[in-house]
Structure formats: structure tokens, C-alpha cells
Design an enzyme around this catalytic site. Structure first.
Site, short mmCIF file in Angstrom:
data_model
loop_
_atom_site.label_atom_id
_atom_site.label_comp_id
_atom_site.label_asym_id
_atom_site.label_seq_id
_atom_site.Cartn_x
_atom_site.Cartn_y
_atom_site.Cartn_z
N LEU A 30 0.83 -1.20 0.00
CA LEU A 30 0.00 0.00 0.00
C LEU A 30 0.86 1.26 0.00
CD1 LEU A 30 -2.80 1.48 0.43
CD2 LEU A 30 -2.25 1.40 2.88
N THR A 31 1.80 1.33 0.95
CA THR A 31 2.54 2.57 1.19
C THR A 31 3.52 2.90 0.07
OG1 THR A 31 2.40 2.11 3.56
CG2 THR A 31 3.96 3.79 2.87
N SER B 22 -2.11 6.53 3.79
CA SER B 22 -3.46 6.90 4.19
C SER B 22 -4.12 7.79 3.14
CB SER B 22 -3.42 7.63 5.54
OG SER B 22 -2.89 6.80 6.55
N ILE C 120 7.37 -2.74 2.95
CA ILE C 120 6.48 -3.88 2.76
C ILE C 120 7.02 -5.12 3.49
CG2 ILE C 120 5.19 -5.24 1.10
CD1 ILE C 120 4.74 -2.14 1.07
N THR C 121 6.28 -5.59 4.47
CA THR C 121 6.67 -6.72 5.31
C THR C 121 6.44 -8.05 4.60
OG1 THR C 121 6.05 -5.42 7.26
CG2 THR C 121 6.32 -7.79 7.57
N GLY D 250 19.10 0.19 34.33
CA GLY D 250 20.23 1.12 34.41
C GLY D 250 21.17 0.96 33.23
N GLY D 251 22.46 0.98 33.50
CA GLY D 251 23.45 0.87 32.45
C GLY D 251 23.33 -0.42 31.66
N GLU E 206 0.24 0.22 10.81
CA GLU E 206 -1.22 -0.01 10.85
C GLU E 206 -1.99 1.22 11.31
OE1 GLU E 206 -2.56 -2.74 9.71
OE2 GLU E 206 -1.31 -4.48 10.11
N GLU F 67 -1.58 9.32 15.73
CA GLU F 67 -2.37 10.47 15.32
C GLU F 67 -3.62 10.03 14.55
OE1 GLU F 67 1.58 11.64 16.42
OE2 GLU F 67 0.92 10.17 14.94
#
Length: 386
Positions: A123-124, A130, A155-156, A343-344, A367, A371
Site C-alpha cells: 500500500l505505502t 493513508s 512492505i513486510t 540502568g546501564g 497499521e 495520530e
């Protein structure tokens, strides 16, 4: 939310598999950016790719909640393996299962459901996702073939040695108002002119397979159109809500892993003669992890239950967006807390919390970004959000 005994029994099965077959190797796989095909195929033999698929295609005809349980448990051990399952089912199998013809389902689903093959969803693009109208990939019908030109990114499962196809959205024309007509076309791996570009050098998800794709005069038969012409983006939106809940389940696995690691470390690590877990500053942070875990898990399985009950429309869309927003943002916070507790040592790659810290950020992006989820929720509240 309390799951059934059957779901909890299935959870134990997946957990045992993940701890035995994945956990001992993930640090090396992550370091080497290695995609473990043999383990993916073993996941197929366990039935994980076919959880929600009908029996006629080799699936278990199970419920969506079970898929979320599997993704959560895999994600508890490694987020890359969890997203491999989520994308394979949600973006690889589901479009064909939901919109394919009987012939398309018989042709492609058995291998995908069995884990013998993987599929991606393109898609992207560099300037589109979107915003469907910004799609630049084009498909022109030439006699009985589609001719596809363009590119996709992020694309995965698109470039593994067992990837069999990628479904892509493409412009197939324009309506009377000049608005782009977006359709979905299945492109088999190895098609002439279809190039899987070199894998991305990613911040996290090093084990997951992710590539940009390019198409130059790619020809596929006309019957590779998936669903109705001009309905490609609407089809993607129809399956996206499921994916948001599944990503939220992956986030729950991340939070659980952080809580488990912190409990162990806080009980073993001593300062001033006492375990650091005895310090309020540490104990309170770990308590916050527990709260985020329980709230996220409840939201995920509430949304999954709605899906299994056949609830559609605004009610499910809202539940999916809320679960995705809260669980993924909580996962990012959880990894920050876990790294701080260690921590470290939390900054050292030899400890899993460092890997989870790197892996978590993408949960707020894939997905649908946080926002976008807020926009969906706001619209559901009746606010005129643009």
C-alpha cells in the site's frame, strides 16, 4: 478480560513453542538481521498461520481472539517474529480470504495458510499511504493482462525465500471528477519487471523481512485483480481494523516481556545490601508496568471479542483504535521504564530490554499512527476532524 480455558490452553502451547524454538536464538538473529525461514515454517506446522482460515483451505476455522493470543505470546519473546505472523495473516491471507474469488482462494490460500509461503501487501509509497489519492503506482489493462508500473515501500514479508506474492494497490483509472480509481492486484514473486529492492537498515524489527518494491512493466493476468475494480483502498480499510487490534496484541506481548524482565532483575540486582525491588522508586515503576499491561490486555481482548461476535461498523472501529492507541503507546513507555530499571545494563544489547526498546517505537506507526487513531476516535465522538 478473562479468556476461556481453551484460549489459555492455546496460550501455553504457543508460549512453550516460543520459549523453546525462538527465545534461545533471537539475540543472534537480531544481531545478524536473519529471517529464520525454518522457524516460520515450524509456526505453520503448528497451525499459527491458519488459525482464522476455513478448514477447506487447511485452516483451523478458529476465532480472532486466538490469533491475538498467538501474536501476544510470540511478541513476548520477540517482536519481529510476532509481526511476521501478524502481517502474514492480516495483510497476506486476509485480503485474499475476504475479497478473493473461489478460484483465487484455492490457488493461493493453501500454501499461505500452511506457512509454506508468505504474502505481502503493498500500500505505502513515498508520498502515499493513508492518502489514497496520492498513489502513483499504475495498472493499465492491456487486453487480458494488467501492466503495472510504480513502487512501494516498507512492505513486510515481501522478500523472503518463501514469499509467493504481493498484493498491491494501484491506480487503474479516474472517475468523472478526476478522483483516482484504486484497485488491488496480486503480483506473484518472480514476475518479470518485479524487483524486490535491498532490505531496509531498520532501527528495530531486525528479524522481520521488510523491503521497498519496484514494478516496471510487470504483466499479470487480468484475473489477478482482487475484489472489485476501484475498491482497492476501501478493501484495505476494511481489513485494517483487524490489524490494529493485532498490533495492539503485539504491544501487549512487549509490555509483558518488560514486566517479566524487570521483576527478575529487581529481585536479583542489589544496591546497598538490598534488592533494588525494595526501593520505592523502582517498585512503583514496575507497578506502573502491571497497570499498563492489564489495561492494554483488557482493551485488546474486548476488541477481539467484538470481532468474534460479528460486531462491525463504528463500534468495532472505535474499539480497535482505542486498543491500538493505548497499548502501543504503553509499550513504548514500558520499554523506557524497563531500560531505566536495568540502568546501564539496559543500554547493552546483551539484555533483551534493549531489543524491545528499539522494537517498540514502530508499534505507534504501523497499521495507522497514533495520530490516525486519535482522529478515528475523535470522529467516533462526533467531532468534525479533518
Amino acid at each position: 478480560m478473562q479468556l476461556s480455558r481453551e484460549h489459555e490452553s492455546f496460550r501455553r502451547t504457543v508460549r512453550e513453542f516460543a520459549e523453546a524454538e525462538i527465545a534461545p536464538h533471537v539475540a543472534k538473529w537480531d544481531r545478524d538481521h536473519h529471517f529464520p525461514v525454518d522457524v516460520v515454517q515450524a509456526m505453520g506446522e503448528l497451525g499459527l498461520f491458519g488459525i482464522t482460515a476455513p478448514e477447506e483451505y487447511g485452516g483451523a476455522d478458529g476465532d480472532f481472539t486466538s490469533l491475538c493470543v498467538a501474536i501476544e505470546e510470540l511478541g513476548r519473546v520477540d517482536q519481529s517474529i510476532g509481526i511476521t505472523l501478524e502481517a502474514a495473516v492480516g495483510l497476506g491471507i486476509n485480503p485474499i480470504l475476504t475479497f478473493g474469488t473461489d478460484e483465487q482462494k484455492q490457488r493461493w490460500l493453501p500454501d499461505l495458510v500452511a506457512g509454506r509461503a508468505l504474502a505481502g501487501f503493498g500500500l505505502t509509497e513515498a508520498g502515499a499511504g493513508s492518502d489514497a489519492g496520492a498513489t502513483r503506482t499504475k495498472a493499465v489493462l492491456d487486453a487480458d493482462e494488467w501492466v503495472v508500473d510504480g513502487s512501494k515501500q516498507f512492505i513486510t514479508n515481501s522478500g523472503t525465500e518463501i514469499t509467493s506474492l504481493v498484493t498491491v494497490t494501484a491506480r487503474t483509472g479516474e472517475d468523472a471528477d478526476g478522483k483516482a480509481e484504486i484497485s488491488t492486484i496480486v503480483i506473484p514473486s518472480g514476475a518479470s519487471g518485479f524487483t524486490v529492492e535491498p532490505a531496509y537498515d531498520k532501527l528495530g524489527w531486525h528479524i522481520s523481512d521488510t523491503h521497498p518494491l519496484s514494478f516496471s512493466g510487470v504483466r499479470v493476468p487480468a484475473d489477478h485483480l482482487l475484489g472489485d475494480r476501484g475498491r482497492g483502498f476501501a478493501q484495505f480499510l476494511a481489513i485494517l481494523d483487524d490489524g490494529r487490534v493485532a498490533i495492539a496484541a503485539l504491544a501487549v506481548g512487549c509490555i509483558q516481556a518488560c514486566l517479566d524482565a524487570c521483576l527478575t532483575y529487581a529481585g536479583e540486582r542489589e544496591t546497598f545490601g538490598k534488592p533494588i525491588g525494595a526501593k520505592q522508586g523502582v517498585a512503583f515503576q514496575i507497578s506502573d508496568l502491571k497497570v499498563m499491561l492489564e489495561a492494554s490486555r483488557a482493551l485488546v481482548y474486548q476488541a477481539a471479542a467484538l470481532k468474534d461476535e460479528g460486531v462491525t461498523g463504528s463500534a468495532f472501529k472505535q474499539a480497535a483504535a482505542i486498543a491500538k492507541l493505548y497499548a502501543t503507546e504503553s509499550a513504548v513507555t514500558a520499554t523506557r521504564i524497563a531500560t531505566q530499571v536495568f540502568g546501564g545494563y539496559g543500554f547493552m544489547e546483551e539484555y533483551p530490554v534493549a531489543r524491545f526498546y528499539r522494537d517498540a517505537k514502530i508499534l505507534e506507526i504501523g497499521e495507522g499512527t497514533s495520530e490516525v487513531q486519535r482522529m478515528v476516535i475523535a470522529r467516533g465522538l462526533g467531532l468534525p476532524v479533518e
